[in-house]
Design an enzyme around this catalytic site. Structure first.
Site, PDB file in Angstrom:
ATOM      1  N   HIS A   1       0.833  -1.205   0.000  1.00 31.51           N
ATOM      2  CA  HIS A   1       0.000   0.000   0.000  1.00 31.51           C
ATOM      3  C   HIS A   1       0.873   1.263   0.000  1.00 31.51           C
ATOM      4  O   HIS A   1       0.570   2.236  -0.686  1.00 31.51           O
ATOM      5  CB  HIS A   1      -0.927   0.009   1.220  1.00 31.51           C
ATOM      6  CG  HIS A   1      -1.902  -1.118   1.238  1.00 31.51           C
ATOM      7  ND1 HIS A   1      -3.269  -0.925   1.181  1.00 31.51           N
ATOM      8  CD2 HIS A   1      -1.734  -2.460   1.311  1.00 31.51           C
ATOM      9  CE1 HIS A   1      -3.891  -2.097   1.214  1.00 31.51           C
ATOM     10  NE2 HIS A   1      -2.969  -3.039   1.302  1.00 31.51           N
TER      11      HIS A   1
ATOM     12  N   ASP B   1      -6.203   5.399   1.969  1.00 25.61           N
ATOM     13  CA  ASP B   1      -6.258   3.986   1.634  1.00 25.61           C
ATOM     14  C   ASP B   1      -7.669   3.472   1.920  1.00 25.61           C
ATOM     15  O   ASP B   1      -8.292   3.833   2.923  1.00 25.61           O
ATOM     16  CB  ASP B   1      -5.239   3.222   2.486  1.00 25.61           C
ATOM     17  CG  ASP B   1      -5.017   1.802   1.998  1.00 25.61           C
ATOM     18  OD1 ASP B   1      -5.949   0.976   2.099  1.00 25.61           O
ATOM     19  OD2 ASP B   1      -3.916   1.523   1.496  1.00 25.61           O
TER      20      ASP B   1
ATOM     21  N   GLN C   1      12.609  -4.785  -7.268  1.00 25.75           N
ATOM     22  CA  GLN C   1      11.784  -5.642  -8.123  1.00 25.75           C
ATOM     23  C   GLN C   1      11.497  -5.042  -9.496  1.00 25.75           C
ATOM     24  O   GLN C   1      11.557  -5.762 -10.504  1.00 25.75           O
ATOM     25  CB  GLN C   1      10.467  -5.968  -7.411  1.00 25.75           C
ATOM     26  CG  GLN C   1       9.554  -6.892  -8.222  1.00 25.75           C
ATOM     27  CD  GLN C   1       8.563  -7.618  -7.379  1.00 25.75           C
ATOM     28  OE1 GLN C   1       8.937  -8.477  -6.584  1.00 25.75           O
ATOM     29  NE2 GLN C   1       7.291  -7.293  -7.509  1.00 25.75           N
TER      30      GLN C   1
ATOM     31  N   HIS D   1       3.199 -14.708  -6.182  1.00 26.59           N
ATOM     32  CA  HIS D   1       2.042 -15.010  -5.340  1.00 26.59           C
ATOM     33  C   HIS D   1       0.783 -14.328  -5.857  1.00 26.59           C
ATOM     34  O   HIS D   1      -0.290 -14.526  -5.312  1.00 26.59           O
ATOM     35  CB  HIS D   1       2.317 -14.569  -3.910  1.00 26.59           C
ATOM     36  CG  HIS D   1       2.475 -13.082  -3.749  1.00 26.59           C
ATOM     37  ND1 HIS D   1       3.363 -12.343  -4.497  1.00 26.59           N
ATOM     38  CD2 HIS D   1       1.861 -12.184  -2.932  1.00 26.59           C
ATOM     39  CE1 HIS D   1       3.286 -11.079  -4.143  1.00 26.59           C
ATOM     40  NE2 HIS D   1       2.387 -10.942  -3.210  1.00 26.59           N
TER      41      HIS D   1
ATOM     42  N   TRP E   1      -1.345  -7.803  -6.125  1.00 24.60           N
ATOM     43  CA  TRP E   1      -1.649  -6.898  -7.235  1.00 24.60           C
ATOM     44  C   TRP E   1      -0.446  -6.089  -7.693  1.00 24.60           C
ATOM     45  O   TRP E   1      -0.249  -5.881  -8.886  1.00 24.60           O
ATOM     46  CB  TRP E   1      -2.798  -5.962  -6.879  1.00 24.60           C
ATOM     47  CG  TRP E   1      -3.222  -5.166  -8.079  1.00 24.60           C
ATOM     48  CD1 TRP E   1      -2.971  -3.852  -8.337  1.00 24.60           C
ATOM     49  CD2 TRP E   1      -3.943  -5.665  -9.217  1.00 24.60           C
ATOM     50  NE1 TRP E   1      -3.498  -3.493  -9.557  1.00 24.60           N
ATOM     51  CE2 TRP E   1      -4.097  -4.596 -10.119  1.00 24.60           C
ATOM     52  CE3 TRP E   1      -4.475  -6.914  -9.559  1.00 24.60           C
ATOM     53  CZ2 TRP E   1      -4.761  -4.721 -11.332  1.00 24.60           C
ATOM     54  CZ3 TRP E   1      -5.142  -7.050 -10.768  1.00 24.60           C
ATOM     55  CH2 TRP E   1      -5.278  -5.957 -11.645  1.00 24.60           C
ATOM     56  N   ASN E   2       0.385  -5.616  -6.774  1.00 23.00           N
ATOM     57  CA  ASN E   2       1.556  -4.858  -7.180  1.00 23.00           C
ATOM     58  C   ASN E   2       2.484  -5.699  -8.043  1.00 23.00           C
ATOM     59  O   ASN E   2       2.982  -5.233  -9.077  1.00 23.00           O
ATOM     60  CB  ASN E   2       2.314  -4.333  -5.954  1.00 23.00           C
ATOM     61  CG  ASN E   2       1.582  -3.205  -5.272  1.00 23.00           C
ATOM     62  OD1 ASN E   2       1.251  -2.207  -5.891  1.00 23.00           O
ATOM     63  ND2 ASN E   2       1.308  -3.360  -3.992  1.00 23.00           N
ATOM     64  N   SER E   3       2.721  -6.928  -7.637  1.00 26.84           N
ATOM     65  CA  SER E   3       3.579  -7.809  -8.429  1.00 26.84           C
ATOM     66  C   SER E   3       2.966  -8.106  -9.788  1.00 26.84           C
ATOM     67  O   SER E   3       3.653  -8.122 -10.817  1.00 26.84           O
ATOM     68  CB  SER E   3       3.835  -9.119  -7.677  1.00 26.84           C
ATOM     69  OG  SER E   3       4.655  -8.898  -6.543  1.00 26.84           O
TER      70      SER E   3
ATOM     71  N   GLU F   1       3.367  -4.906 -11.866  1.00 29.55           N
ATOM     72  CA  GLU F   1       4.770  -4.634 -12.176  1.00 29.55           C
ATOM     73  C   GLU F   1       5.306  -5.611 -13.220  1.00 29.55           C
ATOM     74  O   GLU F   1       6.105  -5.229 -14.080  1.00 29.55           O
ATOM     75  CB  GLU F   1       5.601  -4.693 -10.894  1.00 29.55           C
ATOM     76  CG  GLU F   1       5.347  -3.519  -9.961  1.00 29.55           C
ATOM     77  CD  GLU F   1       5.755  -3.765  -8.525  1.00 29.55           C
ATOM     78  OE1 GLU F   1       5.358  -2.966  -7.650  1.00 29.55           O
ATOM     79  OE2 GLU F   1       6.462  -4.769  -8.270  1.00 29.55           O
TER      80      GLU F   1
ATOM     81  N   GLU G   1      -6.850 -11.910  -1.852  1.00 31.33           N
ATOM     82  CA  GLU G   1      -7.544 -12.005  -3.146  1.00 31.33           C
ATOM     83  C   GLU G   1      -6.630 -12.538  -4.243  1.00 31.33           C
ATOM     84  O   GLU G   1      -6.949 -12.431  -5.429  1.00 31.33           O
ATOM     85  CB  GLU G   1      -8.094 -10.631  -3.529  1.00 31.33           C
ATOM     86  CG  GLU G   1      -7.096  -9.638  -4.102  1.00 31.33           C
ATOM     87  CD  GLU G   1      -6.155  -9.052  -3.070  1.00 31.33           C
ATOM     88  OE1 GLU G   1      -5.231  -8.320  -3.464  1.00 31.33           O
ATOM     89  OE2 GLU G   1      -6.337  -9.318  -1.865  1.00 31.33           O
TER      90      GLU G   1
END
Length: 483
Positions: free
Chosen positions: A24, A126, A349, A364, A367-369, A372, A388
């Site tokens: 976040h 957030d 990353q 995994h 969402w960020n991964s 990206e 999720e």
């Protein structure tokens, strides 16, 4: 990116308040940088605890305030207790749970004091802080929610939320109804582990997300329309709120090389030199996010025997260092040194994924991964285990078609105690076959590259995300002009 507006004589002071997790903190900092770059009179300020400054500051430049982004701190709610961990994923699982449930309420008084002191024009909160819209409304300040996930998982979960009253308690799986695109079937064990009725704090967040949001001016998503076209439209239709799809935010300020490398904190950059010595597309990058707690038995299966070591492929693996002595045999790192590299600190990353040597990303499905990886066109091997992430996997595998599951031969679950061990043979087979030149997964690689092209186009002048940021900035200046 510079956006012109007719209200250029008025400063717009924006407070951005992220949840206490890297997933976040990092994207909201990127969003702050986009706001600062959009107009010289935008004044974004990140509002964090002192312990989280080191996570966001390195990506801003050499000092706080670089590129127009300021930092304001408030006391960590547990400063008077023995718990001193201020970021999810850093401490124990017990401390992680406390960071989910407690600060959502305990941060509220500190925010009220800061609003009174600094008098911002806009609050960006957030979505986890469900109380923020009403707090901002007390002071006559418009509030925007920042959703760190995508619209697809939110729309799917909204359908599941609506289906709860009619769901059979004995059901093994559910078909998500009234959903645009391919039919989505979710095994019940793969539903989010904070699903309705299991967590009071998360229930309140969901009630806020899926309610009328009477006090919210708009919602910002870290996604782009070409990735989730139907679901972006569906969200706007159902919620009837201003929605801004401004991602992938990881592509912001790519000219600031140092800021990109240290995005999320100072970490291990030695792996970048190791990648320089590898052929294009020959390495699988393995990372399960900042909050992964694999058991030692699973780490052993992943690393040893016929796992990554015997997959016959190069690999760069980010490993949490808190229990390595339990599963890593003496001499293992020396044995794999030519073909494998283990990162034990925070990884750069975005820079890793952008490297030409990376051919696949074992993830995994946080969402960020996801974003990206997609933003630079890297196909993925999916291994979700919480939250999720199984829904995000559906988007990658069944909707976009740019990913394959590491393993689908046993029970997978968002509950740790229900996980079945993923066998080393399945891991080795998935890695070997996924990077096979001209193999069965070549179409997935092609689709991922196409998504990467669309992501870059969205952020450039004339792209959809660029346009949504422009609309947001103009709307904010319109708000403070009326005020």
């Amino acid at each position: 990116m510079t956006i012109n507006t007719n209200n250029s004589n008025k400063k717009c002071r924006v407070f951005l308040i992220p949840h206490l997790a890297r997933g976040h903190l990092i994207p909201m900092t990127d969003f702050a940088k986009l706001l600062a770059a959009a107009h010289p009179d935008m004044e974004p300020t990140m509002v964090v605890t002192p312990g989280n400054v080191s996570i966001i500051d390195p990506s801003l430049g050499q000092s706080p305030g670089f590129n127009g982004v300021q930092i304001v701190t408030y006391p960590f709610p547990f400063a008077s207790t023995k718990t001193c961990v201020e970021t999810m994923g850093v401490g124990s699982k017990e401390e992680r749970t406390m960071l989910i449930n407690q600060p959502t309420l305990l941060i509220q008084p500190a925010l009220e004091e800061l609003i009174i002191k600094y008098k911002p024009d806009v609050v960006v909160s957030d979505a986890m802080f469900y109380w923020a819209p009403s707090v901002a409304a007390q002071f006559g300040i418009p509030c925007i929610l920042f959703v760190s996930g995508g619209t697809f998982p939110l729309v799917v979960f909204k359908r599941i939320y609506d289906m709860q009253p009619s769901m059979s308690v004995d059901a093994d799986q559910i078909t998500v109804s009234d959903l645009l695109g391919p039919k989505i079937v979710m095994p019940v064990p793969e539903l989010p582990n904070y699903r309705i009725g299991h967590n009071e704090a998360c229930d309140k967040v969901l009630d806020s997300l899926f309610g009328s949001w009477p006090d919210v001016y708009g919602i910002v998503f870290n996604t782009f329309r070409a990735l989730e076209k139907e679901h972006c439209k569906e969200f706007e239709r159902v919620q009837r709120k201003r929605a801004y799809f401004i991602g992938p935010v990881s592509l912001c300020n790519t000219s600031n090389v140092d800021g990109v490398i240290h995005r999320g904190g100072k970490g291990d950059v030695g792996c970048l030199k190791w990648l320089d010595g590898k052929e294009d597309g020959s390495v699988v990058y393995v990372s399960f996010g900042s909050e992964c707690y694999f058991k030692s038995e699973q780490l052993h299966e992943l690393a040893i025997g016929h796992g990554l070591e015997h997959s016959r492929r190069n690999f760069l693996w980010v490993v949490r260092g808190d229990n390595m002595e339990e599963w890593m045999p003496d001499g293992w790192e020396d044995r794999i040194a030519g073909r494998g590299f283990v990162v034990k600190r925070w990884p750069p990353q975005v820079t890793i994924l952008s490297h030409s040597a990376i051919g696949a990303f074992m993830t995994h499905c946080g969402w960020n991964s996801v974003l990206e990886g997609l933003s630079v066109g890297v196909p993925m091997l999916t291994w979700p285990f919480a939250s999720e992430e199984f829904i995000n996997e559906k988007l990658l595998v069944e909707v976009i078609g740019c990913a394959a599951k590491v393993w689908d031969g046993g029970k997978r679950s968002t509950r740790e105690e229900e996980h079945e061990l993923v066998p080393r043979s399945a891991i080795a087979h998935a890695v070997f076959k996924f990077l096979e030149p001209g193999g069965e997964y070549v179409a997935m690689h092609s689709k991922a590259k196409n998504v990467g092209v669309l992501a870059l186009a969205a952020m450039q002048e004339g792209g959809s995300s660029h346009g949504d940021i422009k609309n947001l900035v103009n709307d904010l200046f319109g708000l403070i002009g009326r005020k």
